[in-house]
Design a protein around this motif. Structure first.
Motif, short mmCIF file in Angstrom:
data_model
loop_
_atom_site.label_atom_id
_atom_site.label_comp_id
_atom_site.label_asym_id
_atom_site.label_seq_id
_atom_site.Cartn_x
_atom_site.Cartn_y
_atom_site.Cartn_z
N ILE A 102 14.76 -31.06 -11.73
CA ILE A 102 15.64 -31.24 -13.04
C ILE A 102 16.81 -31.92 -12.81
O ILE A 102 17.40 -32.63 -13.77
CB ILE A 102 15.93 -29.70 -13.29
CG1 ILE A 102 16.51 -29.66 -14.73
CG2 ILE A 102 16.88 -29.05 -12.40
CD1 ILE A 102 15.69 -30.25 -15.68
N SER A 103 17.38 -32.04 -11.49
CA SER A 103 18.76 -32.81 -11.39
C SER A 103 18.53 -34.25 -11.44
O SER A 103 17.92 -34.58 -10.15
CB SER A 103 19.40 -32.20 -10.27
OG SER A 103 20.33 -33.02 -9.74
N ALA A 104 19.05 -35.08 -12.23
CA ALA A 104 18.85 -36.58 -12.24
C ALA A 104 19.83 -37.06 -10.92
O ALA A 104 19.32 -38.03 -10.30
CB ALA A 104 19.70 -37.20 -13.43
N ASN A 105 20.68 -36.41 -10.60
CA ASN A 105 21.56 -36.87 -9.36
C ASN A 105 20.67 -36.81 -8.17
O ASN A 105 20.70 -37.76 -7.33
CB ASN A 105 22.50 -35.52 -9.19
CG ASN A 105 23.95 -36.33 -8.68
OD1 ASN A 105 23.91 -37.53 -8.41
ND2 ASN A 105 24.70 -35.18 -8.56
N VAL A 106 20.05 -35.84 -7.56
CA VAL A 106 19.28 -35.63 -6.63
C VAL A 106 18.01 -36.40 -6.64
O VAL A 106 17.57 -37.16 -5.60
CB VAL A 106 18.70 -34.07 -6.08
CG1 VAL A 106 20.06 -33.46 -5.67
CG2 VAL A 106 18.11 -33.39 -7.19
N LEU A 107 17.55 -36.52 -7.83
CA LEU A 107 16.14 -37.61 -8.03
C LEU A 107 16.67 -38.88 -7.46
O LEU A 107 15.94 -39.61 -7.09
CB LEU A 107 15.88 -37.40 -9.37
CG LEU A 107 14.78 -36.40 -9.79
CD1 LEU A 107 14.16 -36.64 -11.02
CD2 LEU A 107 13.34 -36.68 -8.83
N LYS A 108 17.86 -39.17 -8.10
CA LYS A 108 18.17 -40.70 -7.83
C LYS A 108 18.28 -40.86 -6.26
O LYS A 108 17.46 -41.73 -5.78
CB LYS A 108 19.66 -40.76 -8.40
CG LYS A 108 20.26 -42.18 -8.06
CD LYS A 108 19.92 -43.42 -8.79
CE LYS A 108 20.73 -44.69 -8.57
NZ LYS A 108 20.59 -45.17 -6.99
N LYS A 109 18.71 -39.98 -5.76
CA LYS A 109 18.84 -39.87 -4.14
C LYS A 109 17.36 -39.95 -3.43
O LYS A 109 17.08 -40.84 -2.52
CB LYS A 109 19.48 -38.68 -3.47
CG LYS A 109 21.03 -38.83 -3.71
CD LYS A 109 21.69 -37.66 -2.84
CE LYS A 109 23.17 -37.59 -3.31
NZ LYS A 109 23.63 -36.53 -3.09
N ALA A 110 16.25 -39.19 -3.91
CA ALA A 110 15.11 -39.16 -3.69
C ALA A 110 14.56 -40.40 -3.61
O ALA A 110 13.68 -40.97 -2.90
CB ALA A 110 14.41 -38.10 -4.44
N GLN A 111 14.71 -41.08 -5.00
CA GLN A 111 14.00 -42.41 -5.37
C GLN A 111 14.48 -43.37 -4.22
O GLN A 111 13.87 -44.37 -3.82
CB GLN A 111 14.30 -42.54 -6.72
CG GLN A 111 13.14 -43.13 -7.54
CD GLN A 111 13.28 -42.86 -8.93
OE1 GLN A 111 14.38 -42.30 -9.32
NE2 GLN A 111 12.40 -43.03 -9.80
N ASP A 112 15.85 -43.63 -4.19
CA ASP A 112 16.37 -44.40 -3.32
C ASP A 112 15.84 -44.18 -1.97
O ASP A 112 15.67 -45.18 -1.04
CB ASP A 112 17.92 -44.31 -3.08
CG ASP A 112 18.52 -44.77 -4.36
OD1 ASP A 112 18.03 -45.49 -5.11
OD2 ASP A 112 19.79 -44.37 -4.51
#
Ligand SMILES: C[S@@+](CC[C@H](N)C(=O)[O-])C[C@H]1O[C@@H](n2cnc3c(N)ncnc32)[C@H](O)[C@@H]1O
Length: 281
Positions: free
Chosen positions: A152-162
């Motif tokens: 749900i968190s865009a913040n952590v997803l960005k880290k995951a994607q990076d």
């Protein structure tokens, strides 16, 4: 300029608590007042809100959904690490994958679907990707293997994607795996290689949705250390949904501090935090 400190009243706490529960299923309970106050201070300061109530109304009125997204980024607990609760990955490697490989090979359908639900900053899906690569070895390219990783968190997803992690984040990985699956830069950050990233799809998804937009069902769902933040009715609804999105003869992993109860109608208990969907469709 010094930052202002905002106090939250009981009424304001209830407004925020109910909003977080209604939209995300996260049950803050009655004792998280100081945690919520602390985590939201910065937003109130930078947003120039005078009170928590003013901030609450701003969220409700924001049509873009961005304010709600920022709220959950701040409220949700995202702690995770590579090979967390390693018993799961051992069970996957020694029991599930050999069994699935044999079963699927017989049917001629060499596709495998795994969902990391509540993947946080990516350590869980990357761990899965490593285990799968290691298990299939040279045979990997003969299989159609995909990992869906959602949060749900865009913040952590960005880290995951990076997929970039500081050295300390890799301490639960052995050196051979680090060399094989990560590239380091001068700042001692480690980037996950394409051999992991290429078969993980990262998506923002609220587990509270009625239905999920998936075309295919899964052989394994991991929802670990997520339901711990939900209350019992929410967990039950979610468990029924996982059942719906799993194939017959498939597996569900939950966190070791969580339980579905042994009498759960949808799953057979195998061992702590590991369940099996046995019924046919
Ligand atoms: C503690 S982390 C667990 C990460 C990983 N599964 C593990 O076990 O290490 C919990 C994650 O659940 C996510 N989460 C909480 N409520 C959610 C919801 N309603 N829908 C999707 N994800 C949610 C949070 O954003 C957070 O990243």
């Amino acid at each position: 300029m010094t930052a202002e400190h905002y106090n939250i009243s009981n009424e304001e706490y209830h407004l925020i608590k109910n909003l977080v529960y209604d939209r995300f299923g996260i049950d803050l309970g009655s004792k998280k007042q100081s945690l919520v106050t602390g985590r939201l201070q910065k937003i109130l300061n930078t947003g120039g809100f005078k009170t928590f109530e003013a901030y609450y109304h701003f969220i409700l009125e924001d049509q873009s959904g961005q304010a709600l997204s920022t709220l959950v980024d701040r409220i949700s607990t995202n702690h995770t690490f590579f090979f967390r609760e390693n018993e799961h990955f051992e069970f996957l490697r020694t029991e599930i994958l050999p069994e699935l490989k044999a079963r699927l090979s017989k049917t001629g359908d060499q596709s495998l679907r795994i969902w990391s639900a509540g993947c946080s900053s990516g350590e869980e899906p990357y761990t899965l990707a490593i285990v799968l690569r290691e298990f299939f070895g040279l045979d990997f390219s003969n299989w159609d293997i995909r990992i869906l990783a959602t949060d749900i968190s865009a913040n952590v997803l960005k880290k995951a994607q990076d997929g970039v992690y500081p050295k300390e984040a890799l301490q639960t990985l052995d050196g051979r795996l680090i060399n094989k699956y990560f590239i380091s830069d001068q700042d001692d950050n480690f980037q996950a290689r394409a051999s992991l990233k290429d078969f993980i799809l990262f998506r923002r998804l609220n587990l509270m949705r009625e239905d999920y937009p998936f075309r295919q069902k899964f052989h394994l769902i991991l929802c670990r250390n997520v339901m711990i933040y939900f209350d019992q009715p929410t967990r039950e609804v979610l468990t029924e949904k996982f059942h719906r999105y799993l194939r017959p003869d498939s597996y569900l992993f939950i966190g070791h501090a969580e339980s579905l109860g042994r009498g759960n109608p949808y799953f057979k208990y195998i061992k702590p935090a590991i369940y099996y969907r046995t019924d046919q469709e």
